[in-house]
Design a protein around this motif. Structure first.
Motif, mmCIF file in Angstrom:
data_model
loop_
_atom_site.group_PDB
_atom_site.id
_atom_site.type_symbol
_atom_site.label_atom_id
_atom_site.label_comp_id
_atom_site.label_asym_id
_atom_site.label_seq_id
_atom_site.Cartn_x
_atom_site.Cartn_y
_atom_site.Cartn_z
ATOM 1 N N MET A 85 0.855 -1.191 0.000
ATOM 2 C CA MET A 85 0.000 0.000 0.000
ATOM 3 C C MET A 85 0.892 1.243 0.000
ATOM 4 S SD MET A 85 -2.760 1.232 2.882
ATOM 5 C CE MET A 85 -3.977 -0.029 2.474
ATOM 6 N N GLU A 86 0.517 2.223 -0.808
ATOM 7 C CA GLU A 86 1.254 3.492 -0.852
ATOM 8 C C GLU A 86 0.339 4.605 -0.376
ATOM 9 O OE1 GLU A 86 2.715 6.235 -4.435
ATOM 10 O OE2 GLU A 86 3.868 4.361 -4.331
ATOM 11 N N LEU A 87 0.803 5.355 0.623
ATOM 12 C CA LEU A 87 0.021 6.459 1.172
ATOM 13 C C LEU A 87 0.811 7.761 1.070
ATOM 14 C CD1 LEU A 87 -1.271 4.777 4.473
ATOM 15 C CD2 LEU A 87 -2.501 4.981 2.303
ATOM 16 N N LYS A 88 0.092 8.882 1.067
ATOM 17 C CA LYS A 88 0.736 10.194 1.102
ATOM 18 C C LYS A 88 0.355 10.897 2.400
ATOM 19 C CE LYS A 88 1.493 10.904 -3.802
ATOM 20 N NZ LYS A 88 1.373 11.837 -4.943
ATOM 21 N N THR A 89 1.215 11.777 2.833
ATOM 22 C CA THR A 89 1.027 12.396 4.145
ATOM 23 C C THR A 89 -0.253 13.228 4.250
ATOM 24 O OG1 THR A 89 2.560 14.098 3.351
ATOM 25 C CG2 THR A 89 3.440 12.436 4.836
ATOM 26 N N ARG A 90 -0.662 13.838 3.173
ATOM 27 C CA ARG A 90 -1.889 14.646 3.205
ATOM 28 C C ARG A 90 -3.098 13.720 3.067
ATOM 29 N NH1 ARG A 90 -0.852 20.053 2.808
ATOM 30 N NH2 ARG A 90 -2.931 20.558 2.037
ATOM 31 N N LEU A 91 -3.446 13.087 4.183
ATOM 32 C CA LEU A 91 -4.507 12.080 4.206
ATOM 33 C C LEU A 91 -5.550 12.487 5.239
ATOM 34 C CD1 LEU A 91 -4.830 9.249 2.763
ATOM 35 C CD2 LEU A 91 -4.032 8.248 4.899
ATOM 36 N N SER A 92 -6.812 12.526 4.826
ATOM 37 C CA SER A 92 -7.874 12.909 5.762
ATOM 38 C C SER A 92 -8.106 11.784 6.772
ATOM 39 C CB SER A 92 -9.173 13.194 5.005
ATOM 40 O OG SER A 92 -9.699 11.987 4.454
ATOM 41 N N ASP A 93 -8.745 12.102 7.887
ATOM 42 C CA ASP A 93 -9.044 11.101 8.913
ATOM 43 C C ASP A 93 -9.934 9.996 8.344
ATOM 44 O OD1 ASP A 93 -7.530 12.440 10.772
ATOM 45 O OD2 ASP A 93 -9.243 13.493 11.685
ATOM 46 N N HIS A 94 -10.861 10.389 7.471
ATOM 47 C CA HIS A 94 -11.759 9.396 6.860
ATOM 48 C C HIS A 94 -10.980 8.425 5.983
ATOM 49 C CE1 HIS A 94 -14.464 7.879 3.664
ATOM 50 N NE2 HIS A 94 -15.344 7.799 4.669
ATOM 51 N N ALA B 119 3.999 14.215 0.845
ATOM 52 C CA ALA B 119 3.254 14.959 -0.177
ATOM 53 C C ALA B 119 3.775 16.397 -0.263
ATOM 54 C CB ALA B 119 1.768 14.953 0.162
ATOM 55 N N LYS B 120 3.335 17.069 -1.306
ATOM 56 C CA LYS B 120 3.734 18.463 -1.484
ATOM 57 C C LYS B 120 3.270 19.292 -0.291
ATOM 58 C CE LYS B 120 3.575 22.101 -5.005
ATOM 59 N NZ LYS B 120 2.998 22.518 -6.310
ATOM 60 N N GLU B 121 4.115 20.179 0.161
ATOM 61 C CA GLU B 121 3.851 21.051 1.302
ATOM 62 C C GLU B 121 3.759 20.267 2.615
ATOM 63 O OE1 GLU B 121 0.487 23.506 0.545
ATOM 64 O OE2 GLU B 121 1.347 24.435 -1.241
ATOM 65 N N GLU C 251 8.542 14.831 9.007
ATOM 66 C CA GLU C 251 7.913 14.679 10.325
ATOM 67 C C GLU C 251 6.440 14.293 10.182
ATOM 68 O OE1 GLU C 251 9.937 17.209 9.529
ATOM 69 O OE2 GLU C 251 11.613 16.471 10.768
ATOM 70 N N ASP C 252 5.770 14.836 9.166
ATOM 71 C CA ASP C 252 4.367 14.468 8.910
ATOM 72 C C ASP C 252 4.258 12.983 8.558
ATOM 73 O OD1 ASP C 252 3.457 17.083 9.300
ATOM 74 O OD2 ASP C 252 3.829 17.618 7.208
ATOM 75 N N ALA C 253 5.218 12.496 7.772
ATOM 76 C CA ALA C 253 5.227 11.081 7.389
ATOM 77 C C ALA C 253 5.432 10.185 8.614
ATOM 78 C CB ALA C 253 6.326 10.827 6.356
ATOM 79 N N GLU C 254 6.335 10.596 9.504
ATOM 80 C CA GLU C 254 6.588 9.827 10.722
ATOM 81 C C GLU C 254 5.367 9.838 11.639
ATOM 82 O OE1 GLU C 254 9.023 7.887 11.505
ATOM 83 O OE2 GLU C 254 10.234 8.315 9.720
ATOM 84 N N ALA C 255 4.683 10.977 11.679
ATOM 85 C CA ALA C 255 3.470 11.081 12.507
ATOM 86 C C ALA C 255 2.379 10.156 11.991
ATOM 87 C CB ALA C 255 2.981 12.521 12.521
ATOM 88 N N LEU C 256 2.239 10.078 10.651
ATOM 89 C CA LEU C 256 1.247 9.182 10.046
ATOM 90 C C LEU C 256 1.608 7.727 10.324
ATOM 91 C CD1 LEU C 256 -1.232 8.687 8.302
ATOM 92 C CD2 LEU C 256 0.209 8.958 6.264
ATOM 93 N N LYS C 257 2.882 7.422 10.244
ATOM 94 C CA LYS C 257 3.353 6.070 10.550
ATOM 95 C C LYS C 257 2.979 5.677 11.979
ATOM 96 C CE LYS C 257 7.596 3.336 10.996
ATOM 97 N NZ LYS C 257 9.072 3.333 10.851
#
Length: 209
Positions: A136-145, A171-173, A177-183
């Motif tokens: 699975m590939e995800l990007k950091t700008r991901l909504s809670d839903h 993701a752009k902008e 750290e956002d990626a680590e937070a999502l992880k």
């Protein structure tokens, strides 16, 4: 019973009885061990007395009874091995005893082999079906839903016994750290299902890029 046999039994009744008890005890222990193993055997259609091949270190082939292999499994997993290109040496069913870490490596390799198929290929089958690694590939700008939807999909794959590899891209902008937070969010969500994550969480690998 002959007269000689009758006399010997009268002379050595204790010895004879002790030998019989010891023999019966050994048989009962052996039968209990096999019965205990068979009660959780993953491949129901196999006769416990059937001859099979166990693949050991460096895939060394050892011929033995299926019931003997079951006794060796312990906390690890029994995996049936299929070769897409059979030879005269592969007439008997082949098995391998593997840890969760071994299975993760095999699942990753199987995925690579399937995308670059050349010649013979090895397929592994567990009690839940063919060994697979889902990606699975995800990007950091991901909504809670969307995150909730994707974690539900990951959970479903894990429940089916699959290995899962998740790659989080910045993701752009966004920042690393956002990626680590999502992880961490995904790991926290999955931590409620430790029983399906395997040894050292080897069934779920999450990386950031």
């Amino acid at each position: 019973m002959s007269m000689l046999g009758s006399r010997m039994y009268r002379i050595f009744p204790t010895l004879t009885g002790a030998n019989l008890l010891q023999s019966n005890s050994t048989i009962l222990k052996r039968n209990f061990t096999i019965t205990n193993c068979l009660s959780k055997k993953p491949f129901e259609n196999l006769d416990p007395e059937a001859n099979v091949i166990l693949l050991g270190n460096k895939d060394k082939k050892m011929k033995m009874k299926y019931s003997e292999i079951l006794e060796k499994v312990g906390e690890r997993k029994l995996v049936k091995v299929h070769l897409t290109k059979k030879t005269s040496e592969t007439d008997l069913p082949m098995f391998k005893i593997m840890s969760d870490v071994d299975l993760e490596i095999a699942a990753r390799k199987a995925r690579t082999d399937s995308s670059n198929f050349l010649g013979s290929r090895t397929i592994y089958e567990t009690d839940t079906g063919r060994l697979k690694q889902k990606q699975m590939e995800l990007k950091t700008r991901l909504s809670d839903h969307d995150l909730s939807f994707q974690t539900a999909k990951i959970l479903k794959w894990l429940q089916k016994g699959h290995f899962v590899k998740v790659e989080i891209k910045v993701a752009k902008e966004s920042t690393k750290e956002d990626a680590e937070a999502l992880k961490k969010k995904i790991e926290q969500e999955m931590s409620e299902h430790k029983e399906i994550l395997g040894l050292s969480n080897s069934k779920l690998i999450i990386s950031t890029k």
